[in-house]
Every structure is written in structure tokens, then in C-alpha cells.
Scaffold this active site. Sequence first.
Site, mmCIF file in Angstrom:
data_model
loop_
_atom_site.group_PDB
_atom_site.id
_atom_site.type_symbol
_atom_site.label_atom_id
_atom_site.label_comp_id
_atom_site.label_asym_id
_atom_site.label_seq_id
_atom_site.Cartn_x
_atom_site.Cartn_y
_atom_site.Cartn_z
ATOM 1 N N GLY A 35 27.598 78.789 23.072
ATOM 2 C CA GLY A 35 27.070 77.899 24.111
ATOM 3 C C GLY A 35 26.176 78.695 25.047
ATOM 4 C CB SER A 37 23.973 82.157 30.082
ATOM 5 O OG SER A 37 24.464 82.884 31.175
ATOM 6 N N GLY A 38 26.796 80.543 31.072
ATOM 7 C CA GLY A 38 27.379 79.708 32.126
ATOM 8 C C GLY A 38 28.034 78.442 31.620
ATOM 9 N N GLY A 40 30.818 78.177 29.988
ATOM 10 C CA GLY A 40 32.263 78.223 30.192
ATOM 11 C C GLY A 40 33.004 78.943 29.065
ATOM 12 C CB SER A 109 26.450 83.233 18.754
ATOM 13 O OG SER A 109 27.455 82.430 19.301
HETATM 14 P P1 ADP Z 1 29.843 81.758 29.822
HETATM 15 O O1 ADP Z 1 30.895 82.706 29.363
HETATM 16 O O2 ADP Z 1 29.651 80.594 28.868
HETATM 17 O O3 ADP Z 1 28.546 82.402 30.203
HETATM 18 P P2 ADP Z 1 31.447 81.561 32.203
HETATM 19 O O4 ADP Z 1 32.824 81.254 31.677
HETATM 20 O O5 ADP Z 1 31.141 82.967 32.597
HETATM 21 O O6 ADP Z 1 30.368 81.029 31.129
HETATM 22 O O7 ADP Z 1 31.108 80.622 33.451
HETATM 23 C C1 ADP Z 1 31.342 79.250 33.413
HETATM 24 C C2 ADP Z 1 31.437 78.694 34.838
HETATM 25 O O8 ADP Z 1 31.657 77.292 34.758
HETATM 26 C C3 ADP Z 1 32.612 79.303 35.611
HETATM 27 O O9 ADP Z 1 32.192 79.522 36.935
HETATM 28 C C4 ADP Z 1 33.659 78.206 35.545
HETATM 29 O O10 ADP Z 1 34.525 78.213 36.637
HETATM 30 C C5 ADP Z 1 32.786 76.929 35.554
HETATM 31 N N1 ADP Z 1 33.426 75.755 34.952
HETATM 32 C C6 ADP Z 1 33.476 74.509 35.520
HETATM 33 N N2 ADP Z 1 34.148 73.646 34.735
HETATM 34 C C7 ADP Z 1 34.552 74.340 33.655
HETATM 35 C C8 ADP Z 1 35.324 73.980 32.497
HETATM 36 N N3 ADP Z 1 35.786 72.749 32.299
HETATM 37 N N4 ADP Z 1 35.545 74.938 31.576
HETATM 38 C C9 ADP Z 1 35.070 76.198 31.761
HETATM 39 N N5 ADP Z 1 34.346 76.591 32.831
HETATM 40 C C10 ADP Z 1 34.102 75.674 33.787
#
Ligand code: ADP
Length: 195
Positions: A35, A37-38, A40, A109
Amino acid sequence: MTSEANNILWQSLSVTKSARAAQKGQAAKCIWFTGLSGAGKTTIANLLDKKLHSRGMHTYILDGDNVRHGLNRDLGFTDIDRIENIRRVAEVAKLMVDAGLIVLVSFISPFRVERLMARNLFEVGEFVEVYVATPLEECEKRDVKGLYAKARRGDLKNFTGLDSPYEEPQAAEIVLHTQAESSDVCVDRVLQVLA
Ligand code: ADP
């Protein structure tokens, strides 16, 4: 294959993958989070890891940012480097599955063909693709690491979703919608598939 590789034969080792997994009381798996960046990925993988660990499962997380600090520190974000980034982590995940572990891979990815390459390293049922399907607008709104702002300013090139493509999975085992489902619900949905 290089001429050097032609001279290397595969060594059969005595302790098998299934023996290693059975000793741990689990089925070895690779759970592959993809997925933007950001989206989750890390948040959900980390929570899932905590839950599996507290249930006595033997797990490990391969996180994109962390692996880029070590094994893949020589790689950047061009298409060629992204492909090599995924090839290496997929091979490491395969070794961990061979060791009987449940390995959670949290990498953007972005390319479908690389995710397929990863999937093809594993036996049927061992590889579980989890698409964290958070839309670009939401990821950019969250901008957890400030990277979207940086990329929009032109200070960061080849950023996935902006000037580098993200190819959505077409047949992921699990699709998570983080805007509608809490991270706990997302984790439970993955656990249901693993049960
Ligand atoms: P990634 O690893 O995909 O780059 P992160 O996990 O570092 O993303 O960041 C995702 C952000 O989204 C975090 O700040 C998290 O708290 C927020 N978020 C909000 N809702 C959700 C959810 N349902 N599941 C996962 N993250 C969430």
C-alpha cells in the site's frame, strides 16, 4: 545465471521447513502488506505482530524503512532499485518461512510483477497478500512522516503515488479499508484468514 552460480549446487539439509514450523506449533507464513506510504501497513503489521507474539507464535517483521537502513542501504528509489529492494526482502522472507516463522512484510512494494515474483517464491497458501487500500488523498492528509509535503515541494523525487506509480493488487487475499475500519478491526480481519 552467472558462471559462478552454475558451479553452485543446491544442498539438501536434514531439518525441513515443516519440522521447524511444527516445533514452533504453527504453520509458517509470509504475510505481505502492500500500500501507499502512510496507508497503515506498519501500524497494522505491528499490532498483528503483538497479538501473534502474545499468543505464543514465532514471528518477525520486515519493515521497509528498517531494512533500508541495513541490508538495502545501497538502494534508492529508482525503478531498478525498487525491484532489487523487493527481490532481496522476498528472499529474506522466504528464508524466514523456511525457518518456520510467521513473517510480516511491510513494504510499499508498488509493482504488481514484483509482488507476483515474491508470491511465486512460496508454496500455495504460504503467501498472504494484504492490500492496505487507503486512498492517496487520505495518506497525503495523514502525511505521518511529512514526505508528501516534501515531495509536493519537489524536494523528494520518485515518490509513490505522486511521480512514481502504485499498481493496485487485483487479487490480494485481504483488502483493508483503514478509513472505515479501525486498526484493531483490520488486525482481526487478517487473523481470521490465518486461523
Ligand atoms: P505505512 O507503514 O503504510 O507507511 P504507517 O503505519 O506508518 O503507514 O502510518 C499510518 C498512519 O495512519 C498512522 O499514523 C496510523 O495511526 C494512521 N491510521 C489511521 N487509521 C488507521 C487504521 N485503521 N489502520 C492503520 N493505521 C491507521
